[in-house]
Design a protein around this motif. Structure first.
Motif, PDB file in Angstrom:
ATOM      1  N   ILE A 184       0.834  -1.202   0.000  1.00 37.05           N
ATOM      2  CA  ILE A 184       0.000   0.000   0.000  1.00 37.05           C
ATOM      3  C   ILE A 184       0.871   1.257   0.000  1.00 37.05           C
ATOM      4  O   ILE A 184       0.535   2.257  -0.629  1.00 37.05           O
ATOM      5  N   THR A 185       2.012   1.208   0.669  1.00 34.69           N
ATOM      6  CA  THR A 185       2.927   2.347   0.665  1.00 34.69           C
ATOM      7  C   THR A 185       3.446   2.611  -0.739  1.00 34.69           C
ATOM      8  O   THR A 185       3.526   3.766  -1.177  1.00 34.69           O
ATOM      9  N   MET A 186       3.777   1.564  -1.466  1.00 34.02           N
ATOM     10  CA  MET A 186       4.258   1.718  -2.836  1.00 34.02           C
ATOM     11  C   MET A 186       3.160   2.269  -3.750  1.00 34.02           C
ATOM     12  O   MET A 186       3.426   3.120  -4.596  1.00 34.02           O
ATOM     13  N   VAL A 187       1.929   1.806  -3.577  1.00 34.27           N
ATOM     14  CA  VAL A 187       0.813   2.313  -4.376  1.00 34.27           C
ATOM     15  C   VAL A 187       0.632   3.807  -4.118  1.00 34.27           C
ATOM     16  O   VAL A 187       0.455   4.589  -5.054  1.00 34.27           O
ATOM     17  N   ILE A 188       0.703   4.200  -2.865  1.00 34.12           N
ATOM     18  CA  ILE A 188       0.564   5.619  -2.517  1.00 34.12           C
ATOM     19  C   ILE A 188       1.688   6.423  -3.156  1.00 34.12           C
ATOM     20  O   ILE A 188       1.442   7.460  -3.779  1.00 34.12           O
ATOM     21  N   GLN A 189       2.915   5.967  -3.015  1.00 36.35           N
ATOM     22  CA  GLN A 189       4.051   6.718  -3.545  1.00 36.35           C
ATOM     23  C   GLN A 189       4.046   6.799  -5.067  1.00 36.35           C
ATOM     24  O   GLN A 189       4.414   7.823  -5.636  1.00 36.35           O
ATOM     25  N   GLU A 190       3.607   5.751  -5.726  1.00 39.62           N
ATOM     26  CA  GLU A 190       3.609   5.736  -7.187  1.00 39.62           C
ATOM     27  C   GLU A 190       2.420   6.473  -7.799  1.00 39.62           C
ATOM     28  O   GLU A 190       2.560   7.137  -8.823  1.00 39.62           O
ATOM     29  N   TYR A 198       2.080  12.686   4.151  1.00 33.73           N
ATOM     30  CA  TYR A 198       1.330  12.387   5.375  1.00 33.73           C
ATOM     31  C   TYR A 198       1.749  11.072   6.033  1.00 33.73           C
ATOM     32  O   TYR A 198       1.387  10.817   7.178  1.00 33.73           O
ATOM     33  N   LEU A 199       2.498  10.250   5.337  1.00 34.97           N
ATOM     34  CA  LEU A 199       2.873   8.954   5.887  1.00 34.97           C
ATOM     35  C   LEU A 199       3.720   9.087   7.149  1.00 34.97           C
ATOM     36  O   LEU A 199       3.539   8.342   8.100  1.00 34.97           O
ATOM     37  N   ASN A 200       4.653  10.027   7.156  1.00 34.93           N
ATOM     38  CA  ASN A 200       5.512  10.208   8.322  1.00 34.93           C
ATOM     39  C   ASN A 200       4.831  10.972   9.441  1.00 34.93           C
ATOM     40  O   ASN A 200       5.327  10.996  10.563  1.00 34.93           O
ATOM     41  N   GLU A 201       3.712  11.601   9.155  1.00 36.58           N
ATOM     42  CA  GLU A 201       3.007  12.389  10.150  1.00 36.58           C
ATOM     43  C   GLU A 201       1.914  11.611  10.870  1.00 36.58           C
ATOM     44  O   GLU A 201       1.265  12.141  11.754  1.00 36.58           O
ATOM     45  N   MET A 202       1.715  10.372  10.490  1.00 37.13           N
ATOM     46  CA  MET A 202       0.647   9.576  11.093  1.00 37.13           C
ATOM     47  C   MET A 202       0.979   9.295  12.552  1.00 37.13           C
ATOM     48  O   MET A 202       2.104   8.925  12.882  1.00 37.13           O
ATOM     49  N   PRO A 203       0.010   9.457  13.468  1.00 39.19           N
ATOM     50  CA  PRO A 203       0.258   9.239  14.893  1.00 39.19           C
ATOM     51  C   PRO A 203       0.781   7.843  15.206  1.00 39.19           C
ATOM     52  O   PRO A 203       1.549   7.675  16.138  1.00 39.19           O
ATOM     53  N   VAL A 204       0.401   6.879  14.427  1.00 38.57           N
ATOM     54  CA  VAL A 204       0.831   5.502  14.683  1.00 38.57           C
ATOM     55  C   VAL A 204       2.336   5.358  14.475  1.00 38.57           C
ATOM     56  O   VAL A 204       2.973   4.523  15.082  1.00 38.57           O
ATOM     57  N   THR A 205       2.935   6.202  13.644  1.00 35.11           N
ATOM     58  CA  THR A 205       4.357   6.080  13.354  1.00 35.11           C
ATOM     59  C   THR A 205       5.225   6.825  14.358  1.00 35.11           C
ATOM     60  O   THR A 205       6.432   6.709  14.322  1.00 35.11           O
ATOM     61  N   VAL A 206       4.617   7.580  15.258  1.00 41.06           N
ATOM     62  CA  VAL A 206       5.380   8.311  16.260  1.00 41.06           C
ATOM     63  C   VAL A 206       5.211   7.600  17.600  1.00 41.06           C
ATOM     64  O   VAL A 206       4.245   7.828  18.320  1.00 41.06           O
ATOM     65  N   PRO A 207       6.149   6.720  17.953  1.00 38.18           N
ATOM     66  CA  PRO A 207       5.992   5.959  19.189  1.00 38.18           C
ATOM     67  C   PRO A 207       6.190   6.831  20.430  1.00 38.18           C
ATOM     68  O   PRO A 207       7.009   7.737  20.435  1.00 38.18           O
ATOM     69  N   ILE A 208       5.411   6.531  21.442  1.00 35.59           N
ATOM     70  CA  ILE A 208       5.525   7.245  22.718  1.00 35.59           C
ATOM     71  C   ILE A 208       6.684   6.655  23.519  1.00 35.59           C
ATOM     72  O   ILE A 208       7.430   7.376  24.163  1.00 35.59           O
ATOM     73  N   ASP A 229      -0.734  -4.401  12.357  1.00 35.21           N
ATOM     74  CA  ASP A 229      -2.073  -4.421  11.784  1.00 35.21           C
ATOM     75  C   ASP A 229      -2.770  -3.078  11.987  1.00 35.21           C
ATOM     76  O   ASP A 229      -3.450  -2.579  11.087  1.00 35.21           O
ATOM     77  N   LYS A 230      -2.598  -2.469  13.160  1.00 39.23           N
ATOM     78  CA  LYS A 230      -3.155  -1.139  13.409  1.00 39.23           C
ATOM     79  C   LYS A 230      -2.572  -0.133  12.416  1.00 39.23           C
ATOM     80  O   LYS A 230      -3.294   0.705  11.879  1.00 39.23           O
ATOM     81  N   TYR A 231      -1.280  -0.199  12.210  1.00 40.25           N
ATOM     82  CA  TYR A 231      -0.624   0.712  11.281  1.00 40.25           C
ATOM     83  C   TYR A 231      -1.130   0.491   9.862  1.00 40.25           C
ATOM     84  O   TYR A 231      -1.447   1.445   9.153  1.00 40.25           O
ATOM     85  N   TYR A 232      -1.246  -0.766   9.455  1.00 43.98           N
ATOM     86  CA  TYR A 232      -1.758  -1.073   8.123  1.00 43.98           C
ATOM     87  C   TYR A 232      -3.167  -0.505   7.944  1.00 43.98           C
ATOM     88  O   TYR A 232      -3.478   0.111   6.932  1.00 43.98           O
ATOM     89  N   ASN A 233      -4.015  -0.708   8.927  1.00 46.63           N
ATOM     90  CA  ASN A 233      -5.390  -0.212   8.835  1.00 46.63           C
ATOM     91  C   ASN A 233      -5.446   1.310   8.779  1.00 46.63           C
ATOM     92  O   ASN A 233      -6.286   1.880   8.075  1.00 46.63           O
ATOM     93  N   SER A 234      -4.548   1.978   9.491  1.00 47.59           N
ATOM     94  CA  SER A 234      -4.531   3.440   9.421  1.00 47.59           C
ATOM     95  C   SER A 234      -4.064   3.900   8.043  1.00 47.59           C
ATOM     96  O   SER A 234      -4.595   4.875   7.503  1.00 47.59           O
ATOM     97  N   LEU A 276      -4.519   2.189   5.254  1.00 52.68           N
ATOM     98  CA  LEU A 276      -5.632   1.853   4.377  1.00 52.68           C
ATOM     99  C   LEU A 276      -6.740   2.899   4.476  1.00 52.68           C
ATOM    100  O   LEU A 276      -7.295   3.327   3.455  1.00 52.68           O
ATOM    101  N   ASN A 277      -7.056   3.339   5.683  1.00 54.31           N
ATOM    102  CA  ASN A 277      -8.081   4.374   5.861  1.00 54.31           C
ATOM    103  C   ASN A 277      -7.654   5.689   5.229  1.00 54.31           C
ATOM    104  O   ASN A 277      -8.466   6.353   4.573  1.00 54.31           O
ATOM    105  N   LEU A 278      -6.399   6.072   5.427  1.00 54.65           N
ATOM    106  CA  LEU A 278      -5.879   7.290   4.813  1.00 54.65           C
ATOM    107  C   LEU A 278      -6.008   7.216   3.302  1.00 54.65           C
ATOM    108  O   LEU A 278      -6.502   8.140   2.658  1.00 54.65           O
ATOM    109  N   PHE A 279      -5.605   6.100   2.732  1.00 52.82           N
ATOM    110  CA  PHE A 279      -5.648   5.881   1.290  1.00 52.82           C
ATOM    111  C   PHE A 279      -7.086   5.920   0.770  1.00 52.82           C
ATOM    112  O   PHE A 279      -7.401   6.632  -0.180  1.00 52.82           O
ATOM    113  N   ARG A 280      -7.967   5.177   1.400  1.00 51.00           N
ATOM    114  CA  ARG A 280      -9.367   5.110   0.949  1.00 51.00           C
ATOM    115  C   ARG A 280     -10.048   6.469   1.030  1.00 51.00           C
ATOM    116  O   ARG A 280     -10.778   6.869   0.112  1.00 51.00           O
ATOM    117  N   ASN A 281      -9.839   7.175   2.136  1.00 50.11           N
ATOM    118  CA  ASN A 281     -10.461   8.486   2.291  1.00 50.11           C
ATOM    119  C   ASN A 281      -9.953   9.464   1.245  1.00 50.11           C
ATOM    120  O   ASN A 281     -10.725  10.237   0.683  1.00 50.11           O
TER     121      ASN A 281
END
Length: 81
Positions: free
Chosen positions: A14-20, A28-38, A50-55, A57-62
């Protein structure tokens, strides 16, 4: 549940599809809250991947849905399908 390897493969795809196809969305990929660990040592497991993948997917679909709606509005002059 899928394995970490299977989920990683889906994330890569999905990352490759977005980039291409939607490079404007890549920023927005690096700004996603899931990618910034606490935690300083975040746990990477199938559930968190799986949570990251779903986020992703939601970003892409929206984005695609909004992009298509804007295209329809531009070509028809209305937001109706």
């Amino acid at each position: 549940m899928e394995t970490e390897e299977e989920i990683n493969a889906k994330i890569m795809k999905i990352t490759m599809v977005i980039q291409e196809n939607y490079p404007e969305l890549s920023k927005y990929l690096n700004e996603m809250p899931v990618t910034v660990p606490i935690d300083s040592n975040p746990i990477i497991n199938a559930r968190n991947l799986d949570k990251y993948y779903n986020s992703l997917l939601n970003l892409f679909r929206n984005y695609v849905a909004e992009h298509q709606l804007n295209y329809i509005k531009q070509t028809t002059g209305s937001g109706h399908l």
